[in-house]
Design a protein around this motif. Structure first.
Motif, short mmCIF file in Angstrom:
data_model
loop_
_atom_site.label_atom_id
_atom_site.label_comp_id
_atom_site.label_asym_id
_atom_site.label_seq_id
_atom_site.Cartn_x
_atom_site.Cartn_y
_atom_site.Cartn_z
N GLY A 1 -4.41 8.24 10.40
CA GLY A 1 -4.24 8.65 11.79
C GLY A 1 -2.92 8.14 12.33
O GLY A 1 -1.96 7.95 11.58
N ASN A 2 -2.88 7.89 13.63
CA ASN A 2 -1.65 7.50 14.29
C ASN A 2 -1.39 6.01 14.12
O ASN A 2 -1.38 5.24 15.08
CB ASN A 2 -1.72 7.88 15.77
CG ASN A 2 -0.37 7.77 16.45
OD1 ASN A 2 0.67 7.89 15.79
ND2 ASN A 2 -0.37 7.53 17.74
N ALA A 3 -1.19 5.59 12.88
CA ALA A 3 -0.98 4.17 12.58
C ALA A 3 0.42 3.73 13.00
O ALA A 3 1.36 4.51 13.01
CB ALA A 3 -1.17 3.92 11.08
N ARG A 4 0.53 2.46 13.36
CA ARG A 4 1.83 1.88 13.63
C ARG A 4 2.40 1.37 12.31
O ARG A 4 1.70 0.73 11.53
CB ARG A 4 1.70 0.72 14.63
CG ARG A 4 1.15 1.15 15.97
CD ARG A 4 2.07 2.17 16.64
NE ARG A 4 1.53 2.62 17.92
CZ ARG A 4 0.83 3.72 18.11
NH1 ARG A 4 0.60 4.53 17.08
NH2 ARG A 4 0.39 4.08 19.29
N GLY A 5 3.66 1.64 12.04
CA GLY A 5 4.21 1.32 10.74
C GLY A 5 5.57 0.67 10.80
O GLY A 5 5.84 -0.19 11.62
N ILE A 6 6.45 1.11 9.89
CA ILE A 6 7.81 0.59 9.79
C ILE A 6 8.76 1.63 10.37
O ILE A 6 8.71 2.80 10.00
CB ILE A 6 8.18 0.28 8.33
CG1 ILE A 6 7.17 -0.66 7.70
CG2 ILE A 6 9.59 -0.29 8.26
CD1 ILE A 6 7.03 -1.99 8.40
N TYR B 1 7.43 5.26 8.97
CA TYR B 1 6.52 5.34 7.83
C TYR B 1 5.24 4.57 8.13
O TYR B 1 5.29 3.49 8.71
CB TYR B 1 7.17 4.78 6.56
CG TYR B 1 8.12 5.74 5.91
CD1 TYR B 1 7.77 6.43 4.77
CD2 TYR B 1 9.39 5.97 6.45
CE1 TYR B 1 8.64 7.33 4.17
CE2 TYR B 1 10.27 6.86 5.87
CZ TYR B 1 9.89 7.54 4.72
OH TYR B 1 10.76 8.44 4.14
N LYS B 2 4.10 5.13 7.74
CA LYS B 2 2.83 4.46 7.97
C LYS B 2 2.10 4.25 6.64
O LYS B 2 2.33 4.98 5.67
CB LYS B 2 1.93 5.28 8.90
CG LYS B 2 1.48 6.61 8.33
CD LYS B 2 0.53 7.32 9.28
CE LYS B 2 0.07 8.66 8.71
NZ LYS B 2 -0.89 9.34 9.60
N LYS B 3 1.22 3.27 6.61
CA LYS B 3 0.37 3.00 5.45
C LYS B 3 -0.72 4.06 5.38
O LYS B 3 -1.26 4.46 6.39
CB LYS B 3 -0.26 1.60 5.61
CG LYS B 3 -1.29 1.26 4.56
CD LYS B 3 -1.83 -0.15 4.80
CE LYS B 3 -2.63 -0.25 6.07
NZ LYS B 3 -3.89 0.53 6.04
N ILE B 4 -1.03 4.49 4.15
CA ILE B 4 -2.11 5.48 4.04
C ILE B 4 -3.33 4.98 3.26
O ILE B 4 -4.45 5.33 3.57
CB ILE B 4 -1.60 6.81 3.43
CG1 ILE B 4 -0.82 6.59 2.13
CG2 ILE B 4 -0.76 7.56 4.44
CD1 ILE B 4 -0.36 7.88 1.47
N ASN B 5 -3.13 4.12 2.23
CA ASN B 5 -4.27 3.49 1.58
C ASN B 5 -3.78 2.40 0.64
O ASN B 5 -2.58 2.27 0.40
CB ASN B 5 -5.15 4.49 0.83
CG ASN B 5 -4.35 5.32 -0.18
OD1 ASN B 5 -3.49 4.80 -0.86
ND2 ASN B 5 -4.65 6.60 -0.26
N ALA C 1 0.85 -1.19 0.00
CA ALA C 1 0.00 0.00 0.00
C ALA C 1 0.89 1.24 0.00
O ALA C 1 2.08 1.16 0.28
CB ALA C 1 -0.91 0.00 1.23
N LYS C 2 0.30 2.36 -0.33
CA LYS C 2 1.05 3.61 -0.30
C LYS C 2 1.45 3.93 1.14
O LYS C 2 0.75 3.59 2.08
CB LYS C 2 0.21 4.75 -0.88
CG LYS C 2 -0.02 4.63 -2.38
CD LYS C 2 -0.81 5.82 -2.90
CE LYS C 2 -1.02 5.68 -4.42
NZ LYS C 2 -1.82 6.80 -4.95
N ALA C 3 2.58 4.59 1.27
CA ALA C 3 3.10 4.93 2.60
C ALA C 3 3.56 6.37 2.62
O ALA C 3 3.90 6.95 1.58
CB ALA C 3 4.26 4.00 2.97
N GLU C 4 3.57 6.95 3.81
CA GLU C 4 4.09 8.31 3.96
C GLU C 4 4.92 8.40 5.23
O GLU C 4 4.72 7.62 6.18
CB GLU C 4 2.95 9.33 4.01
CG GLU C 4 2.10 9.26 5.26
CD GLU C 4 1.05 10.36 5.29
OE1 GLU C 4 0.95 11.13 4.32
OE2 GLU C 4 0.32 10.44 6.30
#
Length: 284
Positions: A146-151, A277-281, A92-95
């Motif tokens: 939001g405040n997603a957990r990511g890499i 970095y977190k997933k956005i969609n 998925a896209k990430a930011e």
């Protein structure tokens, strides 16, 4: 380059963590060290702007140095393909969600005990539960932000050893944590504290929980998790088995759902640079 991105991403998807020596070039390393002063972990001084609103805030305060330093850190992230690695892991896209650079003073105290970043700290505390549900929804929903957990990209700016500030990550533990989150969200189990490794292990040790986990995870992974985390029941409640001992410029990249801890910097100060970095969609 694509092969390198895929190799790093595949190991994170498989084990939840990868370690890479000499990840940061010496030239960039020296520049970063000139930027870092004495900010403590979690202090406002340790964070750098990432989003437009944060840049505007810094510019209003005439903090041009912070802006320039952030832009330099972003150049490092681009050069090392952090976004591409994250997107390959997520599918998925990430930011970029956070840039943090901080200094741990020499100490006999652990920097942080064994934990995972999304777990419920106190199931009896309404704020702790709210934080868990918000983070879980942002982490696993296809459309929720939001405040997603990511890499997390964790770059050492000083040498670290098992008894001197090393990071430890338990492989495959992210799969356990992810499944527990799913069981709570689906209301198959009651929300219970599992931020700390001890609480998480106690939860996984319950036969009824194990039966539910078997539906989602290989039995071998669960059995190995219980075996590998037995140390938490000992008096010291620690192990060096999963430490990443590295020279400055090395990096540990891991899924924030993984169980990890920072050892005490007993011999020297420790300086690190972190990107999240977190997933956005979902990608098309």
């Amino acid at each position: 380059m694509k092969d390198k991105i895929n190799n790093i991403s595949d190991e994170i998807k498989e084990k939840g963590v990868v370690a890479i020596d000499n990840f940061l070039e010496n030239k960039d390393l020296e520049t970063v060290l000139k930027i870092v002063k004495e900010p403590k972990k979690g202090s406002m001084e340790s964070y750098y702007p990432v989003y437009l609103s944060q840049y505007i805030s810094k510019l209003i305060k005439f903090d041009f140095k912070k802006v320039n330093n952030s832009l330099f850190f972003k150049k490092i992230a681009k050069k090392l393909n952090f976004k591409e690695i994250s997107e390959t892991v997520f599918g998925a896209k990430a930011e970029l969600q956070m840039i943090d650079c901080y200094h741990n003073k020499q100490s006999n105290e652990q920097i942080l005990s064994w934990h995972n970043d999304i777990g419920i700290k106190d199931s009896k505390n309404i704020n702790s539960l709210k934080s868990f549900y918000n983070a879980t929804k942002a982490t696993f929903s296809k459309n929720q932000t939001g405040n997603a957990r990511g890499i997390k990209f964790f770059i050492y700016l000083t040498d670290v050893k098992s008894d001197n500030g090393s990071l430890a990550v338990i492989p495959y533990s992210d799969k356990i944590v992810k499944s527990i989150c799913s069981l709570i969200i689906k209301k198959k189990i009651e929300p219970i504290s599992f931020w700390s490794l001890k609480n998480l292990r106690n939860l996984v040790n319950q036969k009824i929980i194990q039966e539910l986990l078997y539906e989602d995870i290989q039995k071998e992974i669960i059995d190995n998790f219980l075996k590998n985390t037995n140390f938490i029941e000992n008096e010291i409640a620690d192990t060096t088995q999963f430490d990443y001992q590295m020279n400055r410029g090395g990096a540990v990249i891991f899924d924030e759902l993984s169980v990890h801890r920072g050892s005490a910097p007993k011999k020297t100060d420790r300086i690190v640079l972190r990107f999240v970095y977190k997933k956005i969609n979902t990608l098309n």
